[in-house]
Enzyme design. Sequence first.
Site, PDB file in Angstrom:
ATOM      1  N   GLY A  46       0.318  -2.148   1.371  1.00 15.04           N
ATOM      2  CA  GLY A  46      -1.400  -2.203  -0.068  1.00 15.04           C
ATOM      3  C   GLY A  46      -1.672  -3.472  -0.508  1.00 15.04           C
ATOM      4  O   GLY A  46      -1.790  -4.300   0.245  1.00 15.04           O
ATOM      5  N   ARG A  68       7.681   3.365   7.078  1.00 15.80           N
ATOM      6  CA  ARG A  68       8.849   3.997   7.183  1.00 15.80           C
ATOM      7  C   ARG A  68       8.093   4.614   8.603  1.00 15.80           C
ATOM      8  O   ARG A  68       6.676   4.140   9.055  1.00 15.80           O
ATOM      9  CB  ARG A  68       8.050   5.254   5.619  1.00 15.80           C
ATOM     10  CG  ARG A  68       8.998   5.027   4.864  1.00 15.80           C
ATOM     11  CD  ARG A  68       8.583   5.793   3.993  1.00 15.80           C
ATOM     12  NE  ARG A  68       8.768   5.422   2.678  1.00 15.80           N
ATOM     13  CZ  ARG A  68       9.854   5.971   1.841  1.00 15.80           C
ATOM     14  NH1 ARG A  68      10.745   6.076   2.494  1.00 15.80           N
ATOM     15  NH2 ARG A  68       9.943   5.526   0.492  1.00 15.80           N
ATOM     16  N   ARG A  76      -1.155   5.345   9.307  1.00 14.66           N
ATOM     17  CA  ARG A  76      -1.450   5.469   7.517  1.00 14.66           C
ATOM     18  C   ARG A  76      -2.022   4.939   6.668  1.00 14.66           C
ATOM     19  O   ARG A  76      -2.428   3.227   8.209  1.00 14.66           O
ATOM     20  CB  ARG A  76      -0.461   6.284   7.023  1.00 14.66           C
ATOM     21  CG  ARG A  76       0.000   7.544   6.863  1.00 14.66           C
ATOM     22  CD  ARG A  76       1.234   7.348   5.468  1.00 14.66           C
ATOM     23  NE  ARG A  76       2.250   9.085   6.889  1.00 14.66           N
ATOM     24  CZ  ARG A  76       3.085   9.308   5.688  1.00 14.66           C
ATOM     25  NH1 ARG A  76       3.953   7.959   5.213  1.00 14.66           N
ATOM     26  NH2 ARG A  76       4.056   9.838   6.277  1.00 14.66           N
ATOM     27  N   SER A  78      -1.542   2.150   5.385  1.00 14.65           N
ATOM     28  CA  SER A  78      -0.507   0.770   5.625  1.00 14.65           C
ATOM     29  C   SER A  78      -0.514   0.057   6.711  1.00 14.65           C
ATOM     30  O   SER A  78      -0.532  -0.733   6.915  1.00 14.65           O
ATOM     31  CB  SER A  78       1.094   1.324   4.520  1.00 14.65           C
ATOM     32  OG  SER A  78       1.623   2.307   5.725  1.00 14.65           O
ATOM     33  N   GLN A 110       8.212   4.099  -6.049  1.00 16.88           N
ATOM     34  CA  GLN A 110       8.748   4.098  -4.385  1.00 16.88           C
ATOM     35  C   GLN A 110      10.290   2.988  -4.488  1.00 16.88           C
ATOM     36  O   GLN A 110      10.794   3.193  -3.667  1.00 16.88           O
ATOM     37  CB  GLN A 110       8.221   3.575  -3.042  1.00 16.88           C
ATOM     38  CG  GLN A 110       6.920   4.767  -3.229  1.00 16.88           C
ATOM     39  CD  GLN A 110       6.402   4.317  -1.994  1.00 16.88           C
ATOM     40  OE1 GLN A 110       6.164   4.195  -1.183  1.00 16.88           O
ATOM     41  NE2 GLN A 110       4.925   5.125  -2.062  1.00 16.88           N
ATOM     42  N   HIS A 132       7.566  -7.909  -9.155  1.00 17.79           N
ATOM     43  CA  HIS A 132       7.401  -7.320 -10.069  1.00 17.79           C
ATOM     44  C   HIS A 132       8.802  -6.237 -10.535  1.00 17.79           C
ATOM     45  O   HIS A 132       9.250  -6.287  -9.163  1.00 17.79           O
ATOM     46  CB  HIS A 132       6.256  -5.682 -10.364  1.00 17.79           C
ATOM     47  CG  HIS A 132       6.338  -5.292 -12.079  1.00 17.79           C
ATOM     48  ND1 HIS A 132       6.538  -6.404 -12.887  1.00 17.79           N
ATOM     49  CD2 HIS A 132       6.931  -3.319 -12.201  1.00 17.79           C
ATOM     50  CE1 HIS A 132       6.569  -5.262 -13.762  1.00 17.79           C
ATOM     51  NE2 HIS A 132       6.169  -3.571 -13.339  1.00 17.79           N
ATOM     52  N   GLU A 221      -0.876  -6.225 -19.197  1.00 17.74           N
ATOM     53  CA  GLU A 221      -1.655  -5.597 -18.114  1.00 17.74           C
ATOM     54  C   GLU A 221      -2.286  -3.437 -19.408  1.00 17.74           C
ATOM     55  O   GLU A 221      -3.196  -2.796 -19.425  1.00 17.74           O
ATOM     56  CB  GLU A 221      -1.163  -4.026 -17.826  1.00 17.74           C
ATOM     57  CG  GLU A 221       0.270  -3.244 -17.294  1.00 17.74           C
ATOM     58  CD  GLU A 221       0.544  -4.190 -15.932  1.00 17.74           C
ATOM     59  OE1 GLU A 221       0.389  -4.655 -15.407  1.00 17.74           O
ATOM     60  OE2 GLU A 221       2.570  -3.216 -15.937  1.00 17.74           O
ATOM     61  N   GLU A 389      -0.516 -13.159 -19.713  1.00 20.87           N
ATOM     62  CA  GLU A 389      -0.553 -12.210 -19.800  1.00 20.87           C
ATOM     63  C   GLU A 389      -1.705 -11.842 -20.594  1.00 20.87           C
ATOM     64  O   GLU A 389      -1.678 -10.258 -20.729  1.00 20.87           O
ATOM     65  CB  GLU A 389       1.274 -11.699 -20.114  1.00 20.87           C
ATOM     66  CG  GLU A 389       1.858 -11.428 -18.718  1.00 20.87           C
ATOM     67  CD  GLU A 389       1.891 -11.022 -17.708  1.00 20.87           C
ATOM     68  OE1 GLU A 389       1.126 -10.036 -17.607  1.00 20.87           O
ATOM     69  OE2 GLU A 389       2.754 -11.375 -16.632  1.00 20.87           O
ATOM     70  N   SER A 414      -1.571  -1.974 -10.365  1.00 17.52           N
ATOM     71  CA  SER A 414       0.026  -0.770 -10.153  1.00 17.52           C
ATOM     72  C   SER A 414       0.025  -0.028 -10.425  1.00 17.52           C
ATOM     73  O   SER A 414      -1.113   0.041 -11.590  1.00 17.52           O
ATOM     74  CB  SER A 414       0.939  -2.356 -10.452  1.00 17.52           C
ATOM     75  OG  SER A 414       1.359  -1.993 -11.592  1.00 17.52           O
TER      76      SER A 414
END
Length: 491
Positions: A46, A68, A76, A78, A110, A132, A221, A389, A414
Amino acid sequence: MTNYFNSLSLRDQLAQLGTCRFMELDEFSNEVAVLKDKKIVIVGCGAQGLNQGLNMRDSGLDISYALREGAIKEKRQSWKNATENNFNVGTYEELIPKADLVINLTPDKQHTSVIKAIQPHIKKDAVLSYSHGFNIVEEGTKIREDITVIMVAPKCPGTEVREEYKRGFGVPTLIAVHPENDPHGIGLDWAKAYAYATGGHRAGVLESSFVAEVKSDLMGEQTMLCGVLQTGSILTFDKMVADGVEPNYAAKLIQYGWETITEALKHGGITNMMDRLSNPAKLRANEIAEELKEKMRPLFQKHMDDIISGEFSSRMMRDWANDDKELLTWRAETENTAFEKTEATSEEIKEQEYFDKGVLMVAFVRAGVELAFETMVEAGIIEESAYYESLHETPLIANTIARKKLYEMNRVISDTAEYGCYLFDHAAKPLVKDYVNSLEPEVAGKKFGTDCNGVDNQKLIHVNDDLRSHPVEKVGARLRTAMTAMKKIYA
């Protein structure tokens, strides 16, 4: 809520929250040496996956993408992202067993299922990386003891990781080694080389912890980086139109105004941003910012408290289990706001005009940055981490709004950031809407102070002193000295 952070003693929680060290440039003198000739497999392609991979390949590393089987068969997005950029693509079973470094750059939602699927295929003594730490800190996922677990977290959306690299710069980056998974003591060296490969060393790298990254990232964020920009966009647009500003002009002033205003912030902090205003406008922006801070402080504190306790993560994961009902509802509401639906005028707006007619926007930025910084530091997060941040990442997020308004911002951040942004905005608008609407028309869409440019000298001196003495300005001035290659966003 049971997770890694809540399993720690209070002493260890505070120690990990307070882990933050600004790394000197000479610590990256080995460049990407430890990753040369290593097989690097990125899981997911992504925004972060593709753009980090492009930077790493340009830095001379061997990059492949594991997707996948269904994503490959169905071709797809990705798969398209990877193949259209001439990367080698394969299934988990084909590529991961050969990888020396596996980088999980799938959406946060995911991570648990992805790690469960790939961990059996990761070879003994390999390295697993995240950008992350939510899966480790908030979900409490445990990784096999022989695997080294690191984090390299660029502090911006994936699109900006690439754009800043192409400008010859980079984005501020946090790196960390999971204390439960560094069996061979190699984690820090691998994280440094990875950060170098993405260009992060040019903008500044903080040696942090998984805990400090997650808690500060969620706070930044949700509040300043996305939440305040969304709330400020919607309320400022509605106010301008109600005050007689032509809607298409108002749309452009906001869509491109955040980028222009925060460009001044990026290079010289709040002081430089406020200095772009006339003296009367500066005093008025200061008054508005102070009022916004007073009204929003309890909301900022609630977000920080809920992030520390795990309540935010619990709520979001309940929404995941409920097919993203809250997120999708809030997304639809955002898409249907007047600001999102109004086309920007083709009329040129000069750079200074964004400041002259954007006093309210400047006030929102100042209030949001200072509040986010103050709230994080009060919670035990080190000032350097709180600066990145709250302040430094803001122009990078603003740049996404300039492309396609709030839709683009929420598309490239995200999934955890999008949910947190909507959660904040949903609560913030009712808090400050009446106050914003009560302000004089000259603070948004019209030039402020055209009748008189006179100010009280002592008052101006006092305001200037307050701006320059805020801790976010002091730490920012120090950190920006390391950003010698910083490039302009606004041209």
